[in-house]
Enzyme design. Structure first.
Site, PDB file in Angstrom:
ATOM      1  N   ALA A  92       0.901  -1.169   0.000  1.00 38.27           N
ATOM      2  CA  ALA A  92       0.000   0.000   0.000  1.00 38.27           C
ATOM      3  C   ALA A  92       0.931   1.208   0.000  1.00 38.27           C
ATOM      4  O   ALA A  92       1.224   1.779   1.034  1.00 38.27           O
ATOM      5  CB  ALA A  92      -0.906  -0.034   1.225  1.00 38.27           C
ATOM      6  N   ALA A  93       1.389   1.567  -1.163  1.00 33.24           N
ATOM      7  CA  ALA A  93       2.615   2.362  -1.260  1.00 33.24           C
ATOM      8  C   ALA A  93       2.424   3.859  -1.457  1.00 33.24           C
ATOM      9  O   ALA A  93       3.314   4.641  -1.137  1.00 33.24           O
ATOM     10  CB  ALA A  93       3.462   1.818  -2.403  1.00 33.24           C
ATOM     11  N   PRO A  96       1.613   7.742  -1.181  1.00 33.07           N
ATOM     12  CA  PRO A  96       2.342   8.368  -2.296  1.00 33.07           C
ATOM     13  C   PRO A  96       3.852   8.104  -2.293  1.00 33.07           C
ATOM     14  O   PRO A  96       4.592   8.779  -2.988  1.00 33.07           O
ATOM     15  CB  PRO A  96       2.068   9.850  -2.075  1.00 33.07           C
ATOM     16  CG  PRO A  96       1.976   9.980  -0.591  1.00 33.07           C
ATOM     17  CD  PRO A  96       1.383   8.684  -0.076  1.00 33.07           C
ATOM     18  N   GLY A  97       4.299   7.149  -1.523  1.00 32.18           N
ATOM     19  CA  GLY A  97       5.657   6.681  -1.758  1.00 32.18           C
ATOM     20  C   GLY A  97       6.728   7.148  -0.797  1.00 32.18           C
ATOM     21  O   GLY A  97       7.903   6.946  -1.062  1.00 32.18           O
ATOM     22  N   ASP A 152      -0.468   0.229  -5.132  1.00 32.46           N
ATOM     23  CA  ASP A 152      -1.534   0.875  -4.362  1.00 32.46           C
ATOM     24  C   ASP A 152      -2.833   0.651  -5.104  1.00 32.46           C
ATOM     25  O   ASP A 152      -2.879   0.700  -6.338  1.00 32.46           O
ATOM     26  CB  ASP A 152      -1.265   2.376  -4.181  1.00 32.46           C
ATOM     27  CG  ASP A 152      -2.083   2.940  -3.018  1.00 32.46           C
ATOM     28  OD1 ASP A 152      -1.509   3.105  -1.924  1.00 32.46           O
ATOM     29  OD2 ASP A 152      -3.293   3.191  -3.205  1.00 32.46           O
ATOM     30  N   ASP A 173       1.929  -1.108   4.959  1.00 31.41           N
ATOM     31  CA  ASP A 173       1.607   0.122   5.690  1.00 31.41           C
ATOM     32  C   ASP A 173       0.113   0.324   5.451  1.00 31.41           C
ATOM     33  O   ASP A 173      -0.307   0.986   4.507  1.00 31.41           O
ATOM     34  CB  ASP A 173       2.450   1.264   5.098  1.00 31.41           C
ATOM     35  CG  ASP A 173       2.283   2.553   5.870  1.00 31.41           C
ATOM     36  OD1 ASP A 173       2.110   2.485   7.100  1.00 31.41           O
ATOM     37  OD2 ASP A 173       2.324   3.625   5.243  1.00 31.41           O
ATOM     38  N   CYS A 176      -0.973   4.070  11.134  1.00 26.88           N
ATOM     39  CA  CYS A 176      -0.859   5.332  11.876  1.00 26.88           C
ATOM     40  C   CYS A 176      -2.097   5.473  12.762  1.00 26.88           C
ATOM     41  O   CYS A 176      -2.668   6.537  12.896  1.00 26.88           O
ATOM     42  CB  CYS A 176      -0.689   6.521  10.941  1.00 26.88           C
ATOM     43  SG  CYS A 176      -1.994   6.697   9.755  1.00 26.88           S
TER      44      CYS A 176
HETATM   45  C1  LIG Z   1      -1.249   4.557   4.950  1.00 25.45           C
HETATM   46  S1  LIG Z   1      -1.451   4.823   3.280  1.00 25.45           S
HETATM   47  C2  LIG Z   1       0.092   4.334   2.614  1.00 25.45           C
HETATM   48  C3  LIG Z   1       1.172   5.357   2.739  1.00 25.45           C
HETATM   49  C4  LIG Z   1       2.437   4.940   2.027  1.00 25.45           C
HETATM   50  N1  LIG Z   1       2.910   3.672   2.524  1.00 25.45           N
HETATM   51  C5  LIG Z   1       3.510   5.962   2.150  1.00 25.45           C
HETATM   52  O1  LIG Z   1       4.372   5.801   3.023  1.00 25.45           O
HETATM   53  O2  LIG Z   1       3.534   6.918   1.382  1.00 25.45           O
HETATM   54  C6  LIG Z   1      -2.469   3.507   2.864  1.00 25.45           C
HETATM   55  C7  LIG Z   1      -2.624   3.309   1.385  1.00 25.45           C
HETATM   56  O3  LIG Z   1      -3.332   2.095   1.209  1.00 25.45           O
HETATM   57  C8  LIG Z   1      -4.047   2.198   0.015  1.00 25.45           C
HETATM   58  N2  LIG Z   1      -5.020   1.106   0.042  1.00 25.45           N
HETATM   59  C9  LIG Z   1      -6.227   1.044   0.648  1.00 25.45           C
HETATM   60  N3  LIG Z   1      -6.764  -0.159   0.479  1.00 25.45           N
HETATM   61  C10 LIG Z   1      -5.887  -0.878  -0.240  1.00 25.45           C
HETATM   62  C11 LIG Z   1      -5.871  -2.200  -0.748  1.00 25.45           C
HETATM   63  N4  LIG Z   1      -6.873  -3.033  -0.530  1.00 25.45           N
HETATM   64  N5  LIG Z   1      -4.818  -2.597  -1.459  1.00 25.45           N
HETATM   65  C12 LIG Z   1      -3.782  -1.757  -1.690  1.00 25.45           C
HETATM   66  N6  LIG Z   1      -3.747  -0.517  -1.249  1.00 25.45           N
HETATM   67  C13 LIG Z   1      -4.780  -0.083  -0.527  1.00 25.45           C
HETATM   68  C14 LIG Z   1      -4.589   3.603   0.030  1.00 25.45           C
HETATM   69  O4  LIG Z   1      -4.882   4.021  -1.269  1.00 25.45           O
HETATM   70  C15 LIG Z   1      -3.418   4.358   0.652  1.00 25.45           C
HETATM   71  O5  LIG Z   1      -2.627   4.923  -0.343  1.00 25.45           O
END
Ligand SMILES: C[S@@+](CC[C@H](N)C(=O)[O-])C[C@H]1O[C@@H](n2cnc3c(N)ncnc32)[C@H](O)[C@@H]1O
Length: 702
Positions: A367-368, A370-371, A391, A435, A492
């Protein structure tokens, strides 16, 4: 009054004392600080004598810490790709007192990455958290004079100084009030905090507008709860005081009753109060040096030359810099544009440091977007090996791609999968970072809407999704990896449902994993029992972070080692075999994927996105190569398919554009594979099966 948390250096947890929390709700009266009135008053007076240099930073960097202080214009938000940095990713803070340094040394390999980064010892303007804080101020002592002439050049500084003076006066007045309050609440007095209705039951008739009174009562309630035996009114139970406290928290800070209770249950009362207080204060601004492009010392020097006041965030990180003051917008400096740093919350460093990816490994960031973490992973891997950064939200992958380009990451393939589709689409990774999407209860300071918009249903649905995701993460790792075999799960959020309960679920469902040390040198142990729930003793290896303890966003980190293959009959969260995107998976997923529509601009962006046509070419080429490897004639077979003779799949794709359930890869499959072909060096395969074809999972709807 002290510095705002945002200004404070990162440090180990201060004693859990209300007096350490300086930020008040806007318009709220200043903190009632028992037992400290006099001391504080003395400090305030002393502060008044301090040159503007020291105190003057307060309003500029932490505008919210002083009611009515003018907003700090200095921190112009960086481009969305950075600021968007998800819940966890933003700007963080630091807690004063001492440095996190005291908590131990860095466990990362970043030392290697920045050979010769003697930043901390350099004697440069930038001071390590161990050393004397920077005294260089923004104004000369002369500016302290009331007589100073106002010019365009000094107008801003003077204005800040005025703000600061006003803050000091307010603080002094507050200290007087506190002292007066203390005199009426001398030890031995039993504060009367529980009001009664006609039946003698406690009521809370204070309204949110009675902030001053609410705060005083909160303070009194805490005092009683601290020393219940001596201070409680006769015949009153502890739970009555706790109920009163909760009501006042709801009224004073604006939480829903449901969330206030959930959060209060995590801590003893006084600590809970510190937590709620800390959520009213923004965390400090932190940037992460991109070691693919520069060294921290060089970056610090460049920024100092631009008028940025900064300091390393502590020995636990060799790449973080805390920004105290900036004359320039941090999201638009030449160094920013050249990818020398990224704005990133300090707590967001932690899961990546814990995962500790090695050079030449194959890593999945599930779940990357915005990176922030993907680009950190890449830096630790020195751009070697291969990261698959996926993502589910296609719109958010634009920001991910933008950051990857800006920061010079070259070992990463961006994909747009629902993470539940792993490991079907790809598996056998050396390490996986999950994440997870979460409720954001750790980042309330950044997003106050969490106070009221999370319902009971959210705390059922989110953990449900998180549980499925964690199983998918585990199943995507190669237990036989020579260098890895690790999974890091982070959120978080601070709730038990999204953290310990998810980890416990994974332990129950996957006996082939164990919790291991996170390798992080600070953080509170995860719960092994709370509110009648008992968890495996190894849960104490997980780490919790709170705004009031380390002045970082609330965060949770758990690290697993996979010690054997996932049994073929292992079931996913919903009872289906493995986690492969069943309808209930998808239902849960649909609740939480950000469905922000992609604008045409974004679709056409040169700086990211997917080129379907080009991808198709690569896919077809890959398909031909694959058939040839199997000794089949691609022309004959693909020709047939094109003519509609190869089953329904092609037709189906034509009709619904999804290819769901067919034998041809989905669009996302194609994207990932074409990206792979397009220069990423990751080799496919691993110990776990890695089907090449389509799964039934959905991608986010855009
Ligand atoms: C906490 S944020 C990730 C932040 C990222 N790891 C960073 O450090 O920039 C969670 C992310 O999970 C994505 N997300 C939600 N459900 C998901 C799924 N089923 N599979 C993959 N990504 C998912 C969201 O779009 C969001 O970008």
């Amino acid at each position: 009054m002290g510095q705002g948390r945002r200004m404070k250096k990162q440090g180990p947890p201060p004693p859990l004392d209300e007096s350490l929390v300086t930020r008040k709700r806007k318009d709220a009266p200043a903190a009632v600080v028992e037992e400290r009135g006099k001391k504080r008053r003395r400090e305030v007076k002393a502060a008044k004598k301090v040159p503007a240099v020291q105190a003057g930073n307060i309003p500029a960097v932490n505008p919210r810490s002083k009611p009515k202080a003018k907003p700090a214009k200095k921190f112009v938000p960086p481009p969305e790709s950075d600021l968007e940095i998800s819940s966890d990713e933003e700007i963080e803070s630091v807690d004063g007192v001492t440095g996190l340094d005291a908590l131990g040394t860095d466990s990362e390999d970043e030392d290697d990455l920045i050979e010769g980064d003697e930043f901390a010892e350099s004697g440069s303007d930038v001071v390590d958290s161990d050393t004397e804080p920077r005294k260089a101020g923004m104004w000369s002592d002369d500016e302290d004079s009331d007589m100073e002439e106002v010019t365009a050049a000094n107008m801003e500084g003077l204005s800040r100084k005025l703000d600061m003076q006003r803050a000091i006066e307010e603080a002094e007045a507050q200290a007087e009030m506190e002292e007066a309050a203390m005199q009426t609440n001398i030890a031995g007095d039993k504060p009367k905090v529980l009001e009664e209705d006609e039946d003698g039951r406690p009521i809370s008739n204070l309204q949110p507008q009675d902030l001053q009174l609410l705060r005083t009562r909160l303070s009194d309630t805490l005092r009683v709860l601290d020393d219940f035996k001596n201070l409680a009114e006769e015949g009153r139970s502890r739970s009555e005081y706790l109920a009163q406290m909760r009501k006042d928290i709801v009224a004073y800070y604006g939480y829903s009753d449901f969330l206030a209770e959930k959060l209060m249950n995590l801590f003893p009362p006084r600590e809970a109060f510190s937590f709620f207080e800390a959520n009213e204060t923004p965390r400090p601004v932190v940037i992460r040096t991109n070691t693919l492009r520069t060294h921290r010392r060089e970056l610090a020097n460049s920024l100092i030359n631009r008028g940025v006041q900064l300091e390393p965030i502590g020995k636990w990180s060799k790449v973080g810099l805390q920004i105290f003051e900036s004359q320039v917008p941090l999201g638009a400096t030449p160094e920013y544009l050249a990818g020398h740093y990224i704005l990133q919350a300090a707590s967001s460093f932690l899961p990546v440091m814990s995962l500790a990816p090695q050079e030449n490994e194959r890593v999945l960031d599930m779940a990357a977007a915005p990176g922030g973490k993907t680009t950190h992973l890449a830096a630790l891997m020195k751009n070697t090996g291969c990261i698959f950064a996926s993502d589910a939200n296609k719109a958010r992958t634009k920001g991910l791609i933008g950051n990857i380009h800006r920061l010079g990451v070259k070992n990463t393939v961006v994909c747009n999968y629902n993470a539940l589709e792993f490991p079907k689409v790809m598996g056998g990774f050396d390490r996986v970072l999950l994440d997870a999407p979460c409720s954001g209860t750790g980042v309330i300071a950044k997003d106050a809407s969490v106070k009221t918009n999370k319902t009971e249903a959210d705390f059922m649905k989110l953990p449900h999704l998180q549980k499925q995701l964690i199983l998918a993460a585990i199943d995507s790792v190669n237990h036989a990896s020579k260098t890895g075999g690790y999974i890091v799960y982070s959120t978080c959020s601070v709730t038990v449902e999204e953290n310990e309960q998810v980890v416990q679920y994974a332990l129950n469902k996957r006996p082939n994993v164990r919790l291991v040390e996170t390798g992080l040198t600070f953080g509170k142990e995860g719960f092994t029992s709370i509110m009648g729930k008992i968890f495996h003793p190894s849960l104490k290896l997980t780490r919790r972070y709170y705004p009031h303890t380390y002045n970082v966003d609330g965060f949770f980190v758990a690290k697993f080692k996979k010690i054997g293959p996932t049994p073929p009959n292992a079931v996913g969260a919903n009872g289906a075999a493995h986690s492969n995107g069943t309808s209930s998976d998808r239902q849960a997923q649909e609740e939480y994927v950000d469905k922000t529509p992609i604008t045409e601009d974004e679709e056409d962006s040169d700086f990211g996105g997917f080129d379907e046509e080009e991808d198709q070419k690569y896919m077809e080429r890959a398909e031909r190569a694959q058939l040839r490897r199997k000794g089949k004639n691609p022309k004959a077979l693909l020709g047939k398919a094109k003519n509609g003779q190869n089953g329904n799949v092609v037709e189906k794709e034509k009709v619904n554009g999804s290819g769901d359930g067919g034998s041809r890869p989905s669009k996302a499959d194609r994207n990932a594979q074409s990206a792979k072909l397009n220069g990423a060096s990751g080799q496919a395969g691993g110990a776990e099966p890695k089907p090449k074809k389509k799964t039934g999972g959905r991608k986010s709807k855009e």
